[in-house]
Design a protein around this motif. Structure first.
Motif, PDB file in Angstrom:
ATOM      1  N   SER A 108      -5.883  57.358  29.665  1.00 49.43           N
ATOM      2  CA  SER A 108      -7.218  57.388  29.077  1.00 49.43           C
ATOM      3  C   SER A 108      -8.023  56.176  29.507  1.00 49.43           C
ATOM      4  O   SER A 108      -9.212  56.289  29.846  1.00 49.43           O
ATOM      5  CB  SER A 108      -7.116  57.442  27.546  1.00 49.43           C
ATOM      6  N   GLY A 144      -6.960  63.592  25.243  1.00 50.05           N
ATOM      7  CA  GLY A 144      -7.536  63.832  23.930  1.00 50.05           C
ATOM      8  C   GLY A 144      -6.543  63.855  22.799  1.00 50.05           C
ATOM      9  O   GLY A 144      -6.916  64.081  21.646  1.00 50.05           O
ATOM     10  N   HIS A 145      -5.260  63.627  23.087  1.00 53.66           N
ATOM     11  CA  HIS A 145      -4.207  63.668  22.074  1.00 53.66           C
ATOM     12  C   HIS A 145      -3.424  62.355  22.087  1.00 53.66           C
ATOM     13  O   HIS A 145      -3.291  61.712  23.122  1.00 53.66           O
ATOM     14  CB  HIS A 145      -3.251  64.836  22.336  1.00 53.66           C
ATOM     15  N   SER A 152      -5.942  57.691  23.203  1.00 56.31           N
ATOM     16  CA  SER A 152      -6.757  58.812  23.646  1.00 56.31           C
ATOM     17  C   SER A 152      -8.203  58.530  23.277  1.00 56.31           C
ATOM     18  O   SER A 152      -8.507  57.588  22.543  1.00 56.31           O
ATOM     19  CB  SER A 152      -6.290  60.123  23.008  1.00 56.31           C
ATOM     20  N   ALA A 154     -12.341  60.536  22.808  1.00 58.45           N
ATOM     21  CA  ALA A 154     -13.154  61.749  22.758  1.00 58.45           C
ATOM     22  C   ALA A 154     -13.717  62.092  24.130  1.00 58.45           C
ATOM     23  O   ALA A 154     -14.147  63.230  24.365  1.00 58.45           O
ATOM     24  CB  ALA A 154     -14.286  61.571  21.753  1.00 58.45           C
ATOM     25  N   ASP A 156     -11.921  61.971  26.909  1.00 58.44           N
ATOM     26  CA  ASP A 156     -10.837  62.325  27.831  1.00 58.44           C
ATOM     27  C   ASP A 156     -11.079  63.641  28.556  1.00 58.44           C
ATOM     28  O   ASP A 156     -10.695  63.797  29.713  1.00 58.44           O
ATOM     29  CB  ASP A 156      -9.502  62.409  27.072  1.00 58.44           C
ATOM     30  N   LYS A 157     -11.692  64.599  27.883  1.00 56.28           N
ATOM     31  CA  LYS A 157     -11.879  65.912  28.501  1.00 56.28           C
ATOM     32  C   LYS A 157     -12.692  65.799  29.784  1.00 56.28           C
ATOM     33  O   LYS A 157     -12.274  66.279  30.844  1.00 56.28           O
ATOM     34  CB  LYS A 157     -12.557  66.870  27.521  1.00 56.28           C
ATOM     35  N   SER A 195      -6.592  71.453  24.320  1.00 57.21           N
ATOM     36  CA  SER A 195      -7.924  71.526  23.707  1.00 57.21           C
ATOM     37  C   SER A 195      -8.915  70.577  24.364  1.00 57.21           C
ATOM     38  O   SER A 195     -10.121  70.817  24.333  1.00 57.21           O
ATOM     39  CB  SER A 195      -7.834  71.211  22.208  1.00 57.21           C
ATOM     40  N   ASP A 196      -8.415  69.500  24.973  1.00 52.04           N
ATOM     41  CA  ASP A 196      -9.282  68.525  25.615  1.00 52.04           C
ATOM     42  C   ASP A 196      -9.118  68.530  27.129  1.00 52.04           C
ATOM     43  O   ASP A 196      -9.222  67.499  27.784  1.00 52.04           O
ATOM     44  CB  ASP A 196      -9.014  67.133  25.047  1.00 52.04           C
TER      45      ASP A 196
END
Length: 375
Positions: A108, A144-145, A152, A154, A156-157, A195-196
């Motif tokens: 990250s 994101g985890h 991590s 927000a 990261d995606k 999810s990310d």
């Protein structure tokens, strides 16, 4: 010593083929299979060299991420060179390097800036070129985890996509210089753990996806179950994770089927103090005990010491139940692997990946994969 493996004369190479045939060592077939067998390897048992012709790609685990740079220290470089030397036995073998793994942080942070992404990418490309490896596998668990204890963000995606874009560009530049294509893959989970990750965005950047379709149940899940099940057991609740559900998730994100390489486990997971209903399957438990490699399972557990093998014909997965001790073990075996190979063919997937080479020193499970894809 390294370069002697890459400078075979025609006469020496021909002699090697004869030698391998005489000694029974597997040689890759002239007609390439449409399916890929990919094995993560933390080391190599010389006894396994007889079967190296059954493997398309070995992924060395792991390179290190130090201060934002991808590096391989001297001890790990020796292991990597051992894997690269296997090209003398199987010239079609690809050997790539994975960076990361469970609980390995720094991703990250490195991905958060353009300079950090460039340093990561350029150091990875330099490492591959120096070691004469064939590609990079990025094992960030997970963008994101922070379940594994790593940092991590927000962001990261978006940053994961940017990181892979930068890596792809650096590998392409190195490849032009070295006269080769450096492969880029990711070790990736499914369900909530992606999810990310913008799967459609990273898809064009990758040669294939290594789907970690194992560890579905572990010390952090509330129940036992099939840790690498193919389909959903009738006892599974809600959107519980399975190999097929992972595949469908990635297909729905427009990833071509042939880029999806599903996972097999050369180890099992044992749970204790398990509720006895349904012979322990998908039941609450007291504590997670241990991971057991395939030889240990065969020698000490499968239909031994009170452990009775059961087969879930819906999930296409075995499990062991000890009614006296209330211990439960979930694992892959030749029967479940055969079912996965049939599934790969039916879904026109890219192939099979497994963790981890040294867990199956007799290559019994590897042989089941090879037979299932080549029969």
């Amino acid at each position: 010593m390294r370069h002697m493996f890459f400078r075979l004369t025609t006469r020496w190479a021909a002699g090697l083929v004869v030698l391998l045939a005489v000694t029974g060592m597997a040689v890759a077939a002239d007609t390439a299979s449409p399916y890929r067998i990919v094995g993560y390897a933390t080391g190599w048992d010389p006894a396994q060299t007889k079967d190296v012709g059954k493997i398309d790609t070995l992924i060395f685990a792991f390179a290190q991420l130090k201060d934002g740079r991808v590096v391989v220290d001297d001890n790990r470089a020796k292991t990597l060179q051992t894997l690269l030397a296997l090209k003398s036995a199987n010239p079609k073998l690809t050997v790539t390097v994975s960076v990361g793994g469970w609980s390995v942080g720094g991703f990250s942070e490195a991905a958060s800036t353009a300079a950090g992404r460039q340093q990561f990418a350029d150091s990875a490309a330099q490492m591959l070129s120096t070691q004469h490896a064939d590609g990079l596998d990025v094992d960030w668990e997970y963008p994101g985890h922070h379940e594994s204890g790593i940092k991590s963000s927000a962001d990261d995606k978006a940053n994961f996509t940017l990181l892979l874009k930068t890596i792809r560009a650096s590998l392409d530049r190195a490849g032009q210089k070295d006269g080769k294509h450096y492969a880029l893959s990711v070790a990736i989970a499914d369900g909530p753990f992606v999810s990310d990750i913008d799967i459609p965005a990273i898809n064009p950047l990758l040669d294939w996806f290594n789907l970690m379709t194992y560890d579905f149940v572990n010390s952090n899940t509330p129940t036992t179950g099939h840790h690498t099940g193919l389909h959903a057991s009738p006892l599974i609740k809600g959107d519980g994770r399975t190999t097929d559900r992972a595949v469908q998730q990635f297909l729905a994100a427009d990833v071509p089927a042939q880029k999806l390489v599903i996972g097999a486990a050369l180890y099992g997971r044992e749970f204790a103090d398990v509720h006895a209903d349904h012979d322990g399957l998908y039941q609450t438990y007291g504590h997670f005990v241990n991971m057991l490699n395939w030889p240990d399972l065969k020698q000490h557990y499968i239909n031994k010491q009170g452990y009775v093998r059961h087969w879930d014909d819906v999930a296409k997965a075995p499990w062991l139940w000890n009614a006296k001790t209330r211990h439960f073990i979930t694992y892959d075996d030749p029967q479940s692997i055969a079912a996965k190979m049939a599934y790969i063919k039916a879904e026109h997937l890219g192939g099979i990946m497994y963790w981890e080479q040294t867990n199956d020193p007799a290559d019994e499970l590897l042989d089941a994969m090879w037979r299932g894809l080549n029969k």
